[in-house]
Structures are given as structure tokens and as C-alpha cells.
Design a protein around this motif. Structure first.
Motif, PDB file in Angstrom:
ATOM      1  N   ARG A   1      30.366  48.300  32.803  1.00  0.00           N
ATOM      2  CA  ARG A   1      31.431  47.716  32.232  1.00  0.00           C
ATOM      3  C   ARG A   1      31.516  46.417  33.110  1.00  0.00           C
ATOM      4  O   ARG A   1      31.257  46.554  34.444  1.00  0.00           O
ATOM      5  CB  ARG A   1      32.871  48.381  32.428  1.00  0.00           C
ATOM      6  CG  ARG A   1      33.307  49.080  33.557  1.00  0.00           C
ATOM      7  CD  ARG A   1      34.312  50.006  33.284  1.00  0.00           C
ATOM      8  NE  ARG A   1      34.456  51.186  34.314  1.00  0.00           N
ATOM      9  CZ  ARG A   1      35.602  50.937  35.522  1.00  0.00           C
ATOM     10  NH1 ARG A   1      36.028  49.744  35.480  1.00  0.00           N
ATOM     11  NH2 ARG A   1      35.419  51.606  36.335  1.00  0.00           N
TER      12      ARG A   1
ATOM     13  N   LEU B   1      33.724  41.468  38.019  1.00  0.00           N
ATOM     14  CA  LEU B   1      32.887  42.528  38.536  1.00  0.00           C
ATOM     15  C   LEU B   1      32.224  43.223  37.445  1.00  0.00           C
ATOM     16  O   LEU B   1      32.542  43.381  36.410  1.00  0.00           O
ATOM     17  CB  LEU B   1      33.663  43.664  39.213  1.00  0.00           C
ATOM     18  CG  LEU B   1      34.376  43.456  40.466  1.00  0.00           C
ATOM     19  CD1 LEU B   1      34.579  45.065  41.081  1.00  0.00           C
ATOM     20  CD2 LEU B   1      33.135  42.946  41.524  1.00  0.00           C
TER      21      LEU B   1
ATOM     22  N   ILE C   1      45.001  44.301  33.372  1.00  0.00           N
ATOM     23  CA  ILE C   1      43.760  44.170  34.102  1.00  0.00           C
ATOM     24  C   ILE C   1      43.565  45.353  34.976  1.00  0.00           C
ATOM     25  O   ILE C   1      44.326  45.973  35.430  1.00  0.00           O
ATOM     26  CB  ILE C   1      43.915  42.982  35.220  1.00  0.00           C
ATOM     27  CG1 ILE C   1      44.689  41.738  34.359  1.00  0.00           C
ATOM     28  CG2 ILE C   1      42.905  42.422  35.848  1.00  0.00           C
ATOM     29  CD1 ILE C   1      44.838  40.583  35.347  1.00  0.00           C
ATOM     30  N   ARG C   2      42.119  45.809  34.778  1.00  0.00           N
ATOM     31  CA  ARG C   2      41.601  46.996  35.522  1.00  0.00           C
ATOM     32  C   ARG C   2      41.625  46.712  37.293  1.00  0.00           C
ATOM     33  O   ARG C   2      41.569  45.563  37.667  1.00  0.00           O
ATOM     34  CB  ARG C   2      40.355  47.351  34.986  1.00  0.00           C
ATOM     35  CG  ARG C   2      40.383  47.627  33.705  1.00  0.00           C
ATOM     36  CD  ARG C   2      38.927  47.944  32.972  1.00  0.00           C
ATOM     37  NE  ARG C   2      39.125  48.167  31.572  1.00  0.00           N
ATOM     38  CZ  ARG C   2      39.051  47.087  30.625  1.00  0.00           C
ATOM     39  NH1 ARG C   2      39.057  45.781  31.155  1.00  0.00           N
ATOM     40  NH2 ARG C   2      39.232  47.177  29.436  1.00  0.00           N
TER      41      ARG C   2
ATOM     42  N   ILE D   1      41.368  39.089  42.439  1.00  0.00           N
ATOM     43  CA  ILE D   1      40.827  39.265  41.017  1.00  0.00           C
ATOM     44  C   ILE D   1      39.618  38.629  41.122  1.00  0.00           C
ATOM     45  O   ILE D   1      39.362  37.417  41.370  1.00  0.00           O
ATOM     46  CB  ILE D   1      41.714  38.883  39.897  1.00  0.00           C
ATOM     47  CG1 ILE D   1      43.117  39.416  39.809  1.00  0.00           C
ATOM     48  CG2 ILE D   1      41.096  39.004  38.604  1.00  0.00           C
ATOM     49  CD1 ILE D   1      43.959  38.929  38.784  1.00  0.00           C
TER      50      ILE D   1
ATOM     51  N   HIS E   1      34.564  43.244  33.687  1.00  0.00           N
ATOM     52  CA  HIS E   1      35.487  42.620  33.363  1.00  0.00           C
ATOM     53  C   HIS E   1      36.339  42.394  34.690  1.00  0.00           C
ATOM     54  O   HIS E   1      35.949  42.558  35.501  1.00  0.00           O
ATOM     55  CB  HIS E   1      36.541  43.833  32.812  1.00  0.00           C
ATOM     56  CG  HIS E   1      36.530  45.011  33.580  1.00  0.00           C
ATOM     57  ND1 HIS E   1      37.088  45.281  34.673  1.00  0.00           N
ATOM     58  CD2 HIS E   1      35.941  46.223  33.275  1.00  0.00           C
ATOM     59  CE1 HIS E   1      36.969  46.413  35.437  1.00  0.00           C
ATOM     60  NE2 HIS E   1      36.204  47.174  34.185  1.00  0.00           N
ATOM     61  N   PRO E   2      37.399  41.371  34.401  1.00  0.00           N
ATOM     62  CA  PRO E   2      38.150  40.883  35.694  1.00  0.00           C
ATOM     63  C   PRO E   2      38.829  42.140  36.229  1.00  0.00           C
ATOM     64  O   PRO E   2      39.104  43.192  35.419  1.00  0.00           O
ATOM     65  CB  PRO E   2      39.175  40.174  34.936  1.00  0.00           C
ATOM     66  CG  PRO E   2      39.080  39.771  33.535  1.00  0.00           C
ATOM     67  CD  PRO E   2      38.029  40.892  33.400  1.00  0.00           C
ATOM     68  N   THR E   3      38.704  42.325  37.727  1.00  0.00           N
ATOM     69  CA  THR E   3      39.190  43.436  38.412  1.00  0.00           C
ATOM     70  C   THR E   3      40.043  43.072  39.644  1.00  0.00           C
ATOM     71  O   THR E   3      39.596  42.182  40.439  1.00  0.00           O
ATOM     72  CB  THR E   3      37.759  44.203  38.762  1.00  0.00           C
ATOM     73  OG1 THR E   3      36.880  44.291  37.802  1.00  0.00           O
ATOM     74  CG2 THR E   3      38.296  45.586  39.285  1.00  0.00           C
ATOM     75  N   LEU E   4      41.103  43.715  39.687  1.00  0.00           N
ATOM     76  CA  LEU E   4      41.803  43.774  40.965  1.00  0.00           C
ATOM     77  C   LEU E   4      41.098  44.517  41.918  1.00  0.00           C
ATOM     78  O   LEU E   4      40.814  45.692  41.843  1.00  0.00           O
ATOM     79  CB  LEU E   4      43.213  44.051  41.048  1.00  0.00           C
ATOM     80  CG  LEU E   4      44.235  43.149  40.500  1.00  0.00           C
ATOM     81  CD1 LEU E   4      44.210  43.248  38.902  1.00  0.00           C
ATOM     82  CD2 LEU E   4      45.752  43.742  40.843  1.00  0.00           C
ATOM     83  N   ILE E   5      40.755  43.839  43.219  1.00  0.00           N
ATOM     84  CA  ILE E   5      40.092  44.663  44.619  1.00  0.00           C
ATOM     85  C   ILE E   5      40.903  44.403  45.560  1.00  0.00           C
ATOM     86  O   ILE E   5      41.324  43.319  45.684  1.00  0.00           O
ATOM     87  CB  ILE E   5      38.633  44.336  44.486  1.00  0.00           C
ATOM     88  CG1 ILE E   5      38.341  42.837  44.573  1.00  0.00           C
ATOM     89  CG2 ILE E   5      37.873  44.940  43.359  1.00  0.00           C
ATOM     90  CD1 ILE E   5      36.933  42.583  44.615  1.00  0.00           C
TER      91      ILE E   5
ATOM     92  N   GLU F   1      40.096  48.329  41.056  1.00  0.00           N
ATOM     93  CA  GLU F   1      39.212  49.143  41.645  1.00  0.00           C
ATOM     94  C   GLU F   1      39.588  49.221  42.961  1.00  0.00           C
ATOM     95  O   GLU F   1      39.681  48.078  43.733  1.00  0.00           O
ATOM     96  CB  GLU F   1      37.756  48.881  41.368  1.00  0.00           C
ATOM     97  CG  GLU F   1      37.415  49.063  39.727  1.00  0.00           C
ATOM     98  CD  GLU F   1      37.031  50.558  39.495  1.00  0.00           C
ATOM     99  OE1 GLU F   1      36.837  51.419  40.284  1.00  0.00           O
ATOM    100  OE2 GLU F   1      37.003  50.810  38.388  1.00  0.00           O
TER     101      GLU F   1
ATOM    102  N   ALA G   1      29.090  47.967  42.164  1.00  0.00           N
ATOM    103  CA  ALA G   1      29.977  46.821  41.862  1.00  0.00           C
ATOM    104  C   ALA G   1      29.484  45.698  42.389  1.00  0.00           C
ATOM    105  O   ALA G   1      29.247  45.493  43.495  1.00  0.00           O
ATOM    106  CB  ALA G   1      31.451  47.134  42.421  1.00  0.00           C
TER     107      ALA G   1
ATOM    108  N   ILE H   1      30.544  46.769  36.865  1.00  0.00           N
ATOM    109  CA  ILE H   1      30.883  48.129  37.495  1.00  0.00           C
ATOM    110  C   ILE H   1      30.069  49.075  36.724  1.00  0.00           C
ATOM    111  O   ILE H   1      30.025  49.098  35.498  1.00  0.00           O
ATOM    112  CB  ILE H   1      32.297  48.438  37.650  1.00  0.00           C
ATOM    113  CG1 ILE H   1      33.099  47.623  38.348  1.00  0.00           C
ATOM    114  CG2 ILE H   1      32.472  49.961  38.106  1.00  0.00           C
ATOM    115  CD1 ILE H   1      34.507  47.761  38.230  1.00  0.00           C
TER     116      ILE H   1
END
Lengths: 438, 438
Positions: free
Chosen positions: B262, B249, A430-431, B246, B264-268, A433, B155, B251
Motif C-alpha cells: 500500500r 510511504l 489518514i493512516r 506526514i 498512502h500518506p502516513t503519520l509517522i 504507522e 517502508a 509500505i
């Protein structure tokens, strides 16, 4: 097409920022505005200092009236502050048929009715996005973005100095006086901080927002203003225990009896997004009957954030002076003949960080293999969690966070990791940011 | 002045909301726009249902081309969705010299370049605030509010369905499938939820924002799209342990190599404000080089939030058609001759809740006295904390939160409480606001 000529009144923090932003982003700004925007003259207090900042291509004077009376100037930007000279200059600029951009909230809150009437009569624009909440385009949101709504209330953290002080008091359990001194040392509070800490600055901004939200004249003299200087760290702590944060809010609300217009320290539920607006940041929460609550967040002060709004106003005026009304704002913000052909990257070329979850058999050397594969591809590890296998299971989860890399490298790494005999099944990727504002 | 005539293509959720908002807020909208905005015709699928909703003063047809070709109509609002019939209708409306308002993100992401070119050539406006993030005026912010900036990245949480699902998965530790079913029952997810959960809807919106942010043509085919259907509750929990949330996003980022685009699911990081945007709410974070990070938050879908943006676009077009360019947007949003004289209330008349802190001598009956005073003034208590006296002290803090009352009553209560012999010193009073969006 000849450039739009801008005259600056004041070349301090915001004036300097305006010059910097206009110069640094000249290309993009022209592509958006349809025309070059050029500062041709500035009125300053210190000629020598200004010359150093502005360079040779700018006419510098100590006489602000000379800017206002210069027939070559299309737009006057008033950044000197205060309500007496600034008022004379703005009214004279209007009388001379010039458009005006100002960041002066005190001037508008106290003399806006007169100034707008003069501008209306003369057919010039007076733009003031920078007067409220610095770089946040809240005036545009209220005046144009939310026009469908009956506005019910507006509540804003619209003074960065006091929000910084309140944040520090809560975070560090410090008293008001100690934090104020620190804020002064950091440049977040003025030597005479009265206007900020007593809520006057916030009341100026709130007066402007109330007028726009409810369609009433500016009535600063009716605003109730109470600052934060009497707040104790004990009250902040008690509020916290009860699930609240204390913020200096500007609140204006429509009620059956009339309009509430008030600035004061306020307990708000800690779970609200606006309760988590910290430090010098500003945020304005607007409740409309159709849209519900919307919030606008960003930097409320500082050279370039404020300049961001000043320049946006300059672009607004320039677009109005340059294009046919129906083409005033290009569909994609930039003029149709000024779009860019910069390529969109394939996902393989994207640079970001990654969360990886691996199911590993609990045997020696597996982490060494994984970290070797990552290192060989130049991918460094930011954090790792290794779980014990659940009871009766032979496999355990390992979670890795990587630093920034290119997606194709992480995919190569994953293929190699999945080929290891100590790894079970697919790697979850999982990406990640940071979304840092710096 | 004759009203602006609007023709609606589609009278479903958003069309119905648009009609409702235009009618309910007709007075305020006219005061802002300078002219009445009137829906005169609508093309629908079900005549009978539409007649019930719209009432008799509206011409109803099942033929959308009849709306587009009606010479009395000034603005066509396209709300039927899809990319084939909608495209034909929009292009025909433009060819007929009508301004167009649309909420159709798929149409613009895929055919925007052609549509905008046609509009440009014909000298009509195509407005589309409702196409991205529902009621949040993000298009206006990007196109007009942030024009000073070189945009670095955008984002956004721009799909409410997926944000609701992710919020529920985290809050309740549920699996994706279970929450999806719940979302469908609540009407937050469609019967066929593919476009939402696979990120396609977000990619449409992101494509539009990228084009505006960076001045590039629409390039939906280059967007990378990955949805949330494969996310597990385990990964959400591990992310939480590491200090991340998660989110799905969208982005888009400017890099030296090109534009990243892009979804996609994203950790922030959990501490970021945008990580705390929960449920069906949307938020867009924009990083500009001058302003830094700004964020825009609100409802991204639903009848009236989306109608809020549709109507804002109608007001934009109406102002352009009605006023001189320099008076297009009135200084205070409302036309200068349409300001209101509703009074500003004195602070005594303000209604809010209160935090009260009392120093009480530790003797029996003191709380009975205090609560009696409050009750006699009709003030009810929401919460209370009573502290033990600190060691060696005779007094203790009592903290009360009241329900909503009028300020003059709380002041009367405080005067009486301070007169009690069991109370030491002054009562601390801080106002409290729930800031609920309901």
C-alpha cells in the motif's frame, strides 16, 4: 544438491547468533541461496556449553585447526577475534582451498593485504560484511552499489558503545565515567573498554572502508585515533547551544594532498540526519561524485545483527558455488522456482492505526456518540485533541488517533460518524504507522 | 581485453547522466570492473541534439531496434520508459542474448515476471538497481545484503516529488496546490504530475521491493495507491502537534493473513530518522528479523544519482563477464593490480574546522589577544560564545568555532593561546565537520 558445509571458529555471541539465524530462517535462506547452508562443525573453548547451544547434529571440537583442515567443509567462518591465531587459521583455510567469512575487523585492518593476496592466488573468497558496522550491508554498498562514483569522503558512526555513551551524556547531562559504568552494566561496553572508547575499533573499520572507497591498501598504522574519554558534558552542552552534536566519527576523505584517515570526536550540525543517530545504532554517510550523499543505518553490533551479515556472506559464497554466474543472484532474490503464492491483501483487510479529523458542531454529547461508535467496533483511542470553534464559527475540529485496527472497521466507523447530525461534512482519515524497530 | 560495449536506449536525463558518469569516472570504473565499459551506440529521438551531447565517437540512431539487434553490443540499457515499446525492446534484447540494465519501474512492476522468466531461460542478466530509489543501492541491499533475514516489513519514502511537496507544505504552511506549482517551476514535478502525486510511481517501486523482500511475483494490480493531493496543511499541522510527520510511504508488510502492499500518506512519529528525510531525498526502512531495522538514504532521482545505479549495474554485469566467479568482486572493490599508492596524510596535514574552549581570566584585552593569534595564522572565526564567570569564579568559558584550516596551524595557535597569561589551563580542541552533501 548437497548442502554447503560450514565450519564455525568460535561459538560465542556472533557464532551463536549465526547458528540461530541459519536454523530459524533455513527455509528462506535456502530459497534465496539455491542450496542448503549447514553448519556441520564448530571449534569452541567450552565443549559442554557449546553442546548445549548447538545440539547433537553438530561436531564440536576445541581444536580450531581441525575445522580448517576438515575436507568436508566448504566455508570457514572465523569468529574468534584477535590477530594471531585468527590469522593462522584464516591463511590455513585459504591454503586448504576453503572460502572464508570473517567478522574480524582488526585482522583485516592489520593483515588484510596479505590475506586477500593469498585468497586471490588460491581462487577463494574472503567475505567480511560483518567486519564493518555489524548488520548494515555497507561493504556491499561500497564495493558494488557505488562503483560508478569517485568516492569523495566517508564519515561513519561505526562504534555503538561510544555512540551510546555520547547519547546518554547529552540526554542526561552525565559525565563520561558515570555513563561508561552504566554501559558496562547494560553489556554495551566491555569490562576493558579501551578498544571502543579510544577509537581503535572504529579505526579498524574505517581502515577497511577507506581501502574499499579509494582503492588503497589497508594502512591501519597510518590512521589517527582519538577516543571520547576526555570529552566533558560541558563541551557537549556548548556544542548543542551552537547547533551541533558531538559524535565519534570515523572520517576518511580524498584531498589533493592525499587521504585523510582519522577517528575522533566531531561536532556535526544537529540538523544532519547522521547527527540524530542515537544509542548503539551505527550509520555510515558516503559522498560520491555522481550519487551525492547516501547513508546506511542500522545495528552495528549484537548477536543477530552481526550474524545477519555473516549469513549474507555465506549466501553470497553459496550462490557463487551453486548457480551459473549470470543467475547468481535471482532477479527477485529468491530462486524463480521458490517464489511464494501468499496472497496480497485487499486494503480493507490491512491493519494499522488512524488519524481522524472531524468537524463537529459545538453541542453536548457529540464526543460520547463518536467514542461509542468506535468502541462498538472494537477501536480504541490513543490520543485526542479538541479545538475550540474559531471566532464566528459553530464548528470545531476534533482529532483522534486510534490504536491498531482493521481498515474495514474504521471505514464502518467513519460511515456511522458521518451520519451523526452533530458532524459536519466528511471525516478526514489518514493512516498512521509507528515504524518501531522492535 | 576488449571493452564491454553498451547500447543506450534513450539519451535524456538519465541517459545523458550515464554517459557523463561513465566518461568522467572511466579510470576508476575500469579499475573496479576489470575492464573498460564503453557506450558505443545510442537510440534517440532527436539526432542533432544527441550528436551535440554524445560527441563523434558514438553511433547515434533513431531506431532503438537497431541497438537491440547490433551484434557488437553486450549490454542494452533501457531508459526510454513506458511499458509497450520498452517491453518489446527488452524482450528482443534478451532474445538476442544481451544483458539488460533498466531504470524502468513501471515496466518491471507490470511485466517483470515475464521479463525475468525470459532472461532466466536465455541465461542473461536483467539488472534494475536504478528502478527503485534512484541512487540508493536498495535492490542490492534487499537481494544480497539482507539474505539472512525473514523480512517483516519495508517502508519507504520512494518518490522525491511528493516528499518535496510535503516538506514545503509543513515548513511554510502552504497549501498543496501552491507547492505543486512551485515544484513544477523548480523541475521537481512534471507538467503532468499525476503518476507522482497520486502515488503510482511509488507503487511501482513498492511492488518491486515487495517481490524481492518476500519472494512473491510482481503484483502491481493488487497494490493500493492513494496520493497526497487531498492532504491539507491543517492536517499536517495537527499531526505535528501530536508529534507526527506526514509522509507518502510505500509500505509492504508480511502478516498472518497475507502481504500488505500500500502507498498512502502516513503519520509517522517525528522522532524516527525517516520522518526527518526532507525535500527530494528518498529513504527506505527495512525490518528484518535478525538485523532489526536498517535504513538506506539518498537521492531518489536526477541525472547522476540515477546514473550511479545504472553504471553500478553495468559494472556488475561486466564483472560477471570478466572475472572468475570467486574473483568477481575484488576484495577492495578495485582490481588487486589497480590499487593506488596515494599517501595517507599525517594528522597535522588534515584540513577541518575546530571547536575551541578556553578558560579566560575576566580581564580586558584577552579576546583581542586570542583573535590576533588566530588571524596571524590565517584562521578565521565562524562563531563565538563568551560566558560570564560563574558566581565566585574569576574565570569564564569562551567558545570559538573556526572556519576550515590545517591542523598544524590550529595546534600552533593553541600553543600560543595557552601561553597567554590571561588564559587558564589547557585549551579544549574538538574537530568539526559540516558533512554537507554539496
Amino acid at each position: 544438491m548437497k548442502p554447503i558445509n560450514v565450519g564455525l571458529l568460535g561459538l560465542g555471541t556472533v557464532g551463536g547468533g549465526t547458528l540461530t539465524v541459519l536454523r530459524r530462517n533455513a527455509g528462506e535462506i535456502t530459497r534465496r541461496a539455491g542450496r542448503e547452508i549447514k553448519v556441520t562443525m564448530a571449534a569452541v573453548r567450552d565443549l559442554e556449553k557449546a553442546r548445549k547451544l548447538a545440539g547433537p547434529e553438530l561436531e564440536i571440537t576445541t581444536d580450531p585447526m581441525a575445522v580448517v583442515n576438515n575436507t568436508d567443509i566448504d566455508i570457514v567462518v572465523e569468529l574468534i577475534g584477535g590477530t594471531s591465531l585468527a590469522k593462522d587459521l584464516v591463511l590455513k583455510a585459504i591454503a586448504n582451498g576453503k572460502h572464508v567469512v570473517t567478522a574480524n575487523k582488526a585482522l583485516l585492518a592489520m593483515h588484510g593485504n596479505e590475506i586477500f593476496q593469498a585468497a586471490q592466488a588460491k581462487g577463494v573468497m574472503v567475505a567480511f560484511e560483518a567486519a564493518v558496522a555489524g548488520g548494515i550491508p555497507i561493504i556491499k554498498a561500497l564495493r558494488e552499489g557505488l562503483t560508478a562514483n569517485r568516492i569523495e569522503w566517508i564519515a561513519g558512526i561505526i562504534n555503538g558503545t561510544t555512540n551510546f555513551i555520547l547519547t546518554e551524556m547529552r540526554d542526561k547531562g552525565l559525565a563520561f565515567d558515570a555513563v561508561l559504568q552504566q554501559a558496562q552494566e547494560l553489556g554495551y561496553a566491555e569490562a576493558d573498554p579501551t578498544f571502543d572508547i579510544e577509537g581503535v575499533d572504529a579505526a579498524h573499520k574505517l581502515t577497511i572502508m577507506a581501502a574499499i572507497g579509494f582503492g588503497i591498501p589497508m594502512q591501519f598504522d597510518k590512521a589517527y585515533t582519538e577516543g571520547i574519554s576526555k570529552l566533558t558534558k560541558e563541551d557537549i552542552a556548548y556544542a548543542e547551544q551552537l547547533g551541533y552534536r558531538i559524535k565519534l566519527l570515523g572520517i576518511t576523505k580524498r584531498t589533493e594532498q592525499g587521504i585523510e584517515l582519522r577517528v575522533h570526536p566531531t561536532l556535526i550540525p544537529a540538523k544532519r540526519l547522521i547527527a540524530n543517530v542515537e544509542g548503539v545504532m551505527n550509520a555510515v554517510l558516503v559522498k560520491g561524485d555522481a550519487v551525492g550523499a547516501t547513508m546506511y543505518y542500522g545495528r552495528g553490533a549484537g548477536a543477530e545483527p552481526t550474524a545477519s551479515s555473516v549469513v549474507a556472506d555465506l549466501v553470497d559464497v553459496t550462490r557463487m558455488l551453486t548457480s551459473d554466474p549470470e543467475n547468481r543472484v535471482p532477479h527477485l532474490a529468491f530462486q524463480p522456482d521458490a517464489l511464494s503464492d501468499v496472497p496480497v491483501l485487499a486494503i480493507d483487510e490491512v491493519r494499522t492505526s488512524y488519524y481522524l479529523r472531524l468537524r463537529v458542531f459545538d453541542k453536548p454529547g457529540v464526543l460520547a456518540d463518536v467514542t461509542r461508535i468506535l468502541a462498538d467496533l472494537g477501536i480504541s483511542i490513543d490520543a485526542m485533541i479538541q479545538k475550540e470553534p474559531a471566532e464566528g464559527e459553530e464548528q470545531a475540529d476534533v482529532i483522534l488517533l486510534t490504536h491498531i485496527t482493521v481498515e474495514k472497521f474504521i471505514n464502518q466507523a467513519i460511515a456511522k460518524i458521518e451520519a451523526l447530525s452533530s458532524i459536519s461534512g466528511k471525516v478526514t482519515r489518514i493512516r498512521l504507522e509507528e515504524l518501531s524497530s522492535n
